[in-house]
Scaffold this motif. Structure first.
Motif, mmCIF file in Angstrom:
data_model
loop_
_atom_site.group_PDB
_atom_site.id
_atom_site.type_symbol
_atom_site.label_atom_id
_atom_site.label_comp_id
_atom_site.label_asym_id
_atom_site.label_seq_id
_atom_site.Cartn_x
_atom_site.Cartn_y
_atom_site.Cartn_z
ATOM 1 N N HIS A 44 -0.380 3.696 7.097
ATOM 2 C CA HIS A 44 -1.005 4.788 7.851
ATOM 3 C C HIS A 44 -1.204 4.357 9.307
ATOM 4 O O HIS A 44 -2.007 3.449 9.577
ATOM 5 C CB HIS A 44 -2.346 5.163 7.227
ATOM 6 N N PRO A 45 -0.501 4.976 10.251
ATOM 7 C CA PRO A 45 -0.675 4.602 11.661
ATOM 8 C C PRO A 45 -2.102 4.778 12.165
ATOM 9 O O PRO A 45 -2.558 4.017 13.025
ATOM 10 C CB PRO A 45 0.296 5.539 12.401
ATOM 11 N N ASP A 93 -9.909 -1.252 -2.959
ATOM 12 C CA ASP A 93 -11.286 -1.486 -3.358
ATOM 13 C C ASP A 93 -11.910 -0.153 -3.750
ATOM 14 O O ASP A 93 -12.020 0.764 -2.933
ATOM 15 C CB ASP A 93 -12.051 -2.109 -2.185
ATOM 16 N N TYR A 94 -12.333 -0.046 -4.989
ATOM 17 C CA TYR A 94 -12.930 1.189 -5.468
ATOM 18 C C TYR A 94 -14.449 1.117 -5.526
ATOM 19 O O TYR A 94 -15.074 1.863 -6.266
ATOM 20 C CB TYR A 94 -12.360 1.547 -6.843
ATOM 21 N N HIS A 119 1.501 13.309 -2.836
ATOM 22 C CA HIS A 119 1.611 11.867 -2.597
ATOM 23 C C HIS A 119 0.563 11.140 -3.425
ATOM 24 O O HIS A 119 -0.538 11.652 -3.649
ATOM 25 C CB HIS A 119 1.425 11.546 -1.106
ATOM 26 N N PRO A 120 0.864 9.923 -3.839
ATOM 27 C CA PRO A 120 -0.104 9.102 -4.569
ATOM 28 C C PRO A 120 -0.933 8.280 -3.586
ATOM 29 O O PRO A 120 -0.672 8.279 -2.375
ATOM 30 C CB PRO A 120 0.794 8.193 -5.421
ATOM 31 N N PRO A 121 -1.931 7.541 -4.063
ATOM 32 C CA PRO A 121 -2.669 6.647 -3.166
ATOM 33 C C PRO A 121 -1.754 5.552 -2.621
ATOM 34 O O PRO A 121 -0.875 5.049 -3.310
ATOM 35 C CB PRO A 121 -3.770 6.062 -4.066
ATOM 36 N N SER A 122 -1.954 5.193 -1.377
ATOM 37 C CA SER A 122 -1.162 4.135 -0.758
ATOM 38 C C SER A 122 -1.649 2.778 -1.248
ATOM 39 O O SER A 122 -2.853 2.558 -1.387
ATOM 40 C CB SER A 122 -1.251 4.208 0.765
ATOM 41 N N SER A 123 -0.718 1.898 -1.477
ATOM 42 C CA SER A 123 -1.071 0.551 -1.921
ATOM 43 C C SER A 123 -1.494 -0.348 -0.777
ATOM 44 O O SER A 123 -2.096 -1.399 -1.004
ATOM 45 C CB SER A 123 0.120 -0.089 -2.653
ATOM 46 N N HIS A 127 -14.024 5.526 4.159
ATOM 47 C CA HIS A 127 -13.926 5.968 2.762
ATOM 48 C C HIS A 127 -12.462 6.157 2.370
ATOM 49 O O HIS A 127 -12.040 5.744 1.279
ATOM 50 C CB HIS A 127 -14.696 7.276 2.576
ATOM 51 N N ALA A 128 -11.682 6.770 3.252
ATOM 52 C CA ALA A 128 -10.270 7.000 2.948
ATOM 53 C C ALA A 128 -9.506 5.683 2.842
ATOM 54 O O ALA A 128 -8.612 5.544 1.996
ATOM 55 C CB ALA A 128 -9.657 7.891 4.026
ATOM 56 N N ARG A 129 -9.826 4.718 3.678
ATOM 57 C CA ARG A 129 -9.145 3.425 3.631
ATOM 58 C C ARG A 129 -9.325 2.756 2.265
ATOM 59 O O ARG A 129 -8.396 2.132 1.742
ATOM 60 C CB ARG A 129 -9.694 2.516 4.737
ATOM 61 N N ARG A 130 -10.517 2.872 1.689
ATOM 62 C CA ARG A 130 -10.796 2.232 0.401
ATOM 63 C C ARG A 130 -10.137 2.942 -0.770
ATOM 64 O O ARG A 130 -10.051 2.393 -1.859
ATOM 65 C CB ARG A 130 -12.308 2.155 0.173
ATOM 66 N N HIS A 131 -9.663 4.186 -0.530
ATOM 67 C CA HIS A 131 -9.110 4.960 -1.633
ATOM 68 C C HIS A 131 -7.667 5.377 -1.383
ATOM 69 O O HIS A 131 -7.170 6.327 -1.996
ATOM 70 C CB HIS A 131 -9.970 6.198 -1.893
#
Length: 251
Positions: free
Chosen positions: A145-146, A2-3, A136-140, A57-61
């Motif tokens: 991420h633990p 979600d951006y 690293h790229p953005p995670s899909s 914020h990091a979760r959304r990106h």
């Protein structure tokens, strides 16, 4: 991902293209942050709320945040990407001596980092130190991420109660995903069950069970209860004619 409907972070180009146009090497060629912008700098009432804002914020990106090198007495903490740092080969393993082959590594030395510092008013101010990710790229998916799959004390207690009610791991997984964290995986549930079992077994060791028993007979002999008494407790258990060899009393 979600951006937030942001115009300057559109979906990667080529997702709707039908022609054989060559794709760029990066999905965000015009974005200096490669789809992983830093959280906005600002002031927060305390450190947990600052971390919560950064994590959301990091979760959304497509990335996650963790804290490192904290000094709460001085009122300073550092927030970094959870893929920062390098693995240390403590066992000096090589490709020939390694038993588990084709191991993937989550740490890639990402340099993204921010500083959280407490000001004179007691609030925490977030300041970026290195605002770009690398390696690293953005995670899909957030399940990569633990730090985004962690469960609080309330969730752990709910899982404990569910296991005591003979709920299956699948039912516990649905419970945790619906009420606490949608990113929890099945492996997290099995690890949590093992952790709960270890904690429960530590509370019910044989020695602690004996200490918790209330039906044990307590001796009523005053000589046995008086620590200053010189009565030989084992005297009645000795055979006739036996002579004690200790030096604590006279015989």
């Amino acid at each position: 991902m979600d951006y937030l409907q942001e115009d300057y972070y559109p979906p990667p180009p080529g997702s709707e293209a039908s022609g054989p146009e060559p794709q760029p090497s990066t999905p965000y060629p015009n974005d200096e942050y490669n789809g992983m912008p830093p959280p906005p700098e600002g002031e927060f009432p305390d450190l947990p709320q600052l971390m919560k804002a950064c994590q959301e914020h990091a979760r959304r990106h497509g990335y996650a945040c963790v804290t490192s090198s904290n000094n709460y007495k001085r009122g300073i903490a550092y927030v970094r990407c959870d893929r920062g740092g390098e693995y240390v080969n403590h066992w000096h393993l090589t490709d020939e001596t390694r038993v588990r082959k084709n191991r993937t590594r989550r740490l890639v030395g990402c340099k993204w980092k921010a500083r959280a510092k407490r000001n004179a008013a007691g609030n925490w101010v977030l300041t970026m130190m290195h605002d770009k990710h690398n390696g690293h790229p953005p995670s899909s998916n957030a399940t990569a991420h633990p730090s985004l799959r962690q469960l609080g004390p309330e969730a752990v207690e709910a899982a404990r109660q569910a296991f005591n009610d003979k709920k299956s791991p699948k039912q516990v997984l649905e419970l945790l995903q619906q009420q606490f964290n949608p990113d929890v995986t099945a492996q997290d549930v099995y690890n949590l069950k093992a952790k709960i079992n270890r904690a429960d077994s530590a509370k019910s060791t044989p020695a602690k069970q004996i200490m918790q028993r209330t039906d044990l007979e307590i001796p009523t002999d005053p000589a046995l209860q008086d620590p200053t008494s010189t009565m030989d407790i084992n005297a009645s258990a000795r055979p006739p004619g036996h002579k004690c060899t200790c030096t604590c009393c006279d015989h």
